[in-house]
Design a protein around this motif. Structure first.
Motif, PDB file in Angstrom:
ATOM      1  N   THR A   1     -34.112 -89.556  17.082  1.00 58.90           N
ATOM      2  CA  THR A   1     -35.184 -88.608  16.793  1.00 58.90           C
ATOM      3  C   THR A   1     -35.699 -88.850  15.372  1.00 58.90           C
ATOM      4  O   THR A   1     -35.072 -89.581  14.595  1.00 58.90           O
ATOM      5  N   CYS A   2     -36.814 -88.202  15.051  1.00 54.09           N
ATOM      6  CA  CYS A   2     -37.359 -88.370  13.703  1.00 54.09           C
ATOM      7  C   CYS A   2     -36.361 -87.854  12.658  1.00 54.09           C
ATOM      8  O   CYS A   2     -36.219 -88.446  11.582  1.00 54.09           O
ATOM      9  N   ALA A   3     -35.681 -86.761  12.979  1.00 55.36           N
ATOM     10  CA  ALA A   3     -34.707 -86.210  12.019  1.00 55.36           C
ATOM     11  C   ALA A   3     -33.560 -87.198  11.801  1.00 55.36           C
ATOM     12  O   ALA A   3     -33.117 -87.423  10.666  1.00 55.36           O
ATOM     13  N   GLN A   4     -33.105 -87.801  12.895  1.00 51.74           N
ATOM     14  CA  GLN A   4     -32.023 -88.800  12.767  1.00 51.74           C
ATOM     15  C   GLN A   4     -32.510 -90.017  11.988  1.00 51.74           C
ATOM     16  O   GLN A   4     -31.772 -90.590  11.187  1.00 51.74           O
TER      17      GLN A   4
ATOM     18  N   GLU B   1     -35.477 -99.369  14.266  1.00 51.30           N
ATOM     19  CA  GLU B   1     -36.732-100.131  14.300  1.00 51.30           C
ATOM     20  C   GLU B   1     -37.516 -99.821  15.572  1.00 51.30           C
ATOM     21  O   GLU B   1     -38.743 -99.739  15.550  1.00 51.30           O
ATOM     22  N   ARG B   2     -36.770 -99.631  16.668  1.00 53.29           N
ATOM     23  CA  ARG B   2     -37.434 -99.255  17.927  1.00 53.29           C
ATOM     24  C   ARG B   2     -38.135 -97.915  17.777  1.00 53.29           C
ATOM     25  O   ARG B   2     -39.270 -97.747  18.185  1.00 53.29           O
ATOM     26  N   HIS B   3     -37.425 -96.972  17.148  1.00 52.41           N
ATOM     27  CA  HIS B   3     -38.013 -95.640  16.962  1.00 52.41           C
ATOM     28  C   HIS B   3     -39.285 -95.728  16.109  1.00 52.41           C
ATOM     29  O   HIS B   3     -40.300 -95.117  16.435  1.00 52.41           O
ATOM     30  N   LEU B   4     -39.199 -96.525  15.052  1.00 49.84           N
ATOM     31  CA  LEU B   4     -40.340 -96.625  14.141  1.00 49.84           C
ATOM     32  C   LEU B   4     -41.555 -97.246  14.824  1.00 49.84           C
ATOM     33  O   LEU B   4     -42.688 -96.937  14.476  1.00 49.84           O
ATOM     34  N   SER B   5     -41.292 -98.116  15.789  1.00 52.47           N
ATOM     35  CA  SER B   5     -42.422 -98.789  16.454  1.00 52.47           C
ATOM     36  C   SER B   5     -42.976 -97.966  17.615  1.00 52.47           C
ATOM     37  O   SER B   5     -43.978 -98.334  18.207  1.00 52.47           O
TER      38      SER B   5
ATOM     39  N   VAL C   1     -45.588 -92.582  18.693  1.00 49.82           N
ATOM     40  CA  VAL C   1     -45.516 -91.118  18.758  1.00 49.82           C
ATOM     41  C   VAL C   1     -45.895 -90.569  17.386  1.00 49.82           C
ATOM     42  O   VAL C   1     -46.011 -91.324  16.422  1.00 49.82           O
ATOM     43  N   ALA C   2     -46.092 -89.259  17.344  1.00 49.93           N
ATOM     44  CA  ALA C   2     -46.414 -88.631  16.052  1.00 49.93           C
ATOM     45  C   ALA C   2     -45.120 -88.497  15.254  1.00 49.93           C
ATOM     46  O   ALA C   2     -44.310 -87.608  15.519  1.00 49.93           O
ATOM     47  N   HIS C   3     -44.907 -89.392  14.330  1.00 51.46           N
ATOM     48  CA  HIS C   3     -43.670 -89.368  13.553  1.00 51.46           C
ATOM     49  C   HIS C   3     -43.691 -88.227  12.533  1.00 51.46           C
ATOM     50  O   HIS C   3     -44.740 -87.903  11.980  1.00 51.46           O
ATOM     51  N   GLU C   4     -42.508 -87.667  12.332  1.00 51.89           N
ATOM     52  CA  GLU C   4     -42.401 -86.550  11.379  1.00 51.89           C
ATOM     53  C   GLU C   4     -41.765 -87.055  10.090  1.00 51.89           C
ATOM     54  O   GLU C   4     -40.572 -86.878   9.841  1.00 51.89           O
ATOM     55  N   GLY C   5     -42.552 -87.731   9.311  1.00 50.97           N
ATOM     56  CA  GLY C   5     -42.104 -88.165   7.988  1.00 50.97           C
ATOM     57  C   GLY C   5     -41.235 -89.409   7.987  1.00 50.97           C
ATOM     58  O   GLY C   5     -40.593 -89.710   6.982  1.00 50.97           O
ATOM     59  N   CYS C   6     -41.203 -90.158   9.093  1.00 52.23           N
ATOM     60  CA  CYS C   6     -40.328 -91.340   9.175  1.00 52.23           C
ATOM     61  C   CYS C   6     -40.767 -92.415   8.191  1.00 52.23           C
ATOM     62  O   CYS C   6     -39.948 -92.987   7.467  1.00 52.23           O
ATOM     63  N   HIS C   7     -42.060 -92.733   8.183  1.00 51.27           N
ATOM     64  CA  HIS C   7     -42.539 -93.806   7.311  1.00 51.27           C
ATOM     65  C   HIS C   7     -42.367 -93.429   5.842  1.00 51.27           C
ATOM     66  O   HIS C   7     -41.972 -94.257   5.019  1.00 51.27           O
ATOM     67  N   ALA C   8     -42.664 -92.169   5.530  1.00 52.69           N
ATOM     68  CA  ALA C   8     -42.519 -91.731   4.130  1.00 52.69           C
ATOM     69  C   ALA C   8     -41.053 -91.812   3.697  1.00 52.69           C
ATOM     70  O   ALA C   8     -40.740 -92.236   2.577  1.00 52.69           O
TER      71      ALA C   8
END
Lengths: 271, 214
Positions: free
Chosen positions: A2-5, A27-31, A34-41
């Protein structure tokens, strides 16, 4: 994941402290689209903090000959930029560049702001010529690999084709990644690898491993973009189904048996 | 004439920064100049690579020597680092830090690869004592702003609880995974994960605050 994880694990990811499978999951999650909740930041922040850690170490001046060694390796690996094409055009470019330089210098006496604009124009002029050279190199590289790319695309359309991910063996790390496309019915295999660093005086070698015995399956150097696409000789595959694809760094020309530990491995799934 | 113009171009790029580079902060204008410098590298401009080498090599060499402990290995890693900059110039992302940080990250990765290969392939059991973090060799050059930056990071590290600092150092300088750290320290994996997360969060907060104050 999940984004939190993801946010929680981003620190260890940036440090390179995750196991390969954990890393792949992140890396799979990042790709995922979906609307990520602060993952890239979170990842950017983690990379910045990791980079800052190096500042705890005092910089040390390398030996004076170090740059010469780098230049030699650039030449030896064929990665050096080709000489400019002989003829009138480069001289025209040089002349125009020189004229632009003189103009910029003259204007600097009165218009400081204008000189910045002229410098930008000059940079664009030089960049245009460099762009042309880069395009020519890339085109050449594309021509040489286009047949294998076609073969790879054709294989991907076949249901029997397995995609074998090539990654660092457990407990090791490499920036390189790859895939072996293997079709047991047609006894064909194409291997694609990216982020390979050039190595002076050495070549990369692909191995097909069966019952623990490695068979040489191709020697190659990375292209300018660090990528390689190579086809495995069908005779090697006809000798028996491969269990593992592996890549090692070997002395130039390759070796009959691996002399270094593989840095990329991929296990073929038994059907 | 061509050589002159080429040199002039590089000089323009070198002169462009408006203040000395730091590893965890750089003005956006400088980042943009870095991006253009790397564009030139990606197009095969060796002079642009030389400019990056002159700016970043001492940091890259310092981290390689810290991880590997021997100069021949550090020399090799330095060469590999700049060959990788040559081939991967297009991959540089300004979002994740300054150019110098990117180069140092490559050097660290290559040094850790070499450390692991050395330990695995040769099955060497003897310890390779790392250089002291406070060591000051005669060949070291360090500008004032770099020393201040180093002191800032060291202070941030020192402010962490010892167990958090240890896990960060094992991960960063020895390239150990969380699982390997847990095995080496005899701690549960979950504890190691928590220490890494808390340590890195605190480090980022401290360094972010320091950057904001500067």
């Amino acid at each position: 994941v999940t984004c939190a994880q993801f946010r929680e694990s981003a620190w260890a990811y940036a440090l390179g402290a995750l196991e390969p499978e954990e890393k792949r999951e992140l890396e799979r999650h990042l790709s995922e689209a979906v609307a990520h909740e602060g993952c890239h930041a979170a990842l950017d922040r983690a990379f910045s903090a990791t980079a800052a850690l190096s500042a705890a170490i005092p910089p040390i001046q390398p030996p004076p000959a170090a740059w010469d060694s780098i230049q030699s390796r650039l030449s030896a690996s064929g990665m050096r930029a080709p000489a400019r094409v002989r003829g009138r055009a480069p001289w025209l470019v040089a002349f125009a560049a020189a004229a632009a330089c003189l103009l910029a210098v003259a204007q600097s006496l009165t218009y400081r702001r204008t000189i910045v604009e002229k410098n930008a124009q000059l940079a664009q002029l030089g960049a245009a010529e460099l762009e042309r050279q880069a395009c020519a190199r890339e085109l050449q590289a594309l021509k040489s690999s286009v047949e294998m790319q076609r073969a790879a695309l054709a294989m991907l359309e076949l249901p029997a084709t397995q995609v074998v991910p090539l990654g660092a063996p457990p407990g090791t790390h490499t920036a390189s990644r790859g895939s072996a496309l293997f079709n047991p019915e047609q006894q064909k295999a194409v291997v694609l690898i990216s982020a390979l660093a050039p190595a002076a005086g050495k070549d990369y070698e692909l191995w097909v491993i069966r019952a623990g015995r490695p068979t040489p399956a191709g020697v190659f150097k990375p292209g300018l973009d660090g990528r390689v696409i190579t086809q495995v000789d069908p005779k090697i595959l006809q000798a028996g189904l491969p269990e593992i694809f592996a890549v090692t760094l070997e002395p130039e020309g390759g070796s009959p048996a691996p002399t270094t530990a593989p840095f990329l491995l991929g296990r073929v799934q038994k059907s | 004439m061509r050589s002159y113009c080429s040199n002039l171009l590089h000089a323009l790029f070198l002169l462009y920064p408006i203040r000395p580079m730091t590893i965890f902060s750089a003005p956006k204008r400088q980042w943009s100049a870095d991006r253009r410098l790397l564009d030139l590298v990606s197009r095969g401009d060796e002079g642009a690579l030389k400019a990056i080498y002159e700016r970043c090599s001492s940091r890259a060499y310092g981290i390689a020597l810290r991880i590997l402990g021997t100069r021949p290995d550090a020399d090799e890693v330095l060469q590999e680092t700049f060959l990788e900059v040559w081939t991967r110039a297009r991959e540089y992302s300004e979002r994740r830090g300054a150019l110098e940080a990117w180069v140092v990250t490559i050097a660290r990765s290559r040094a850790i690869d070499r450390l692991r290969a050395r330990l695995t392939a040769a099955k060497i059991t003897e310890a390779y004592p790392p250089l002291s973090m406070g060591g000051q060799g005669p060949a070291q050059i360090e500008a004032v702003e770099r020393r201040q930056e180093r002191e800032c990071v060291q202070a941030a590290l020192n402010s962490l609880p010892a167990e958090q600092r240890s896990v960060l150092e094992l991960a960063y300088f020895e390239g150990l995974s969380q699982t390997e750290i847990a095995q080496r320290m005899g701690d549960p994996l979950g504890t190691v994960k928590t220490r890494i997360r808390l340590g890195m969060e605190k480090l980022a907060d401290i360094l972010g605050a320091a950057e904001g104050a500067s």
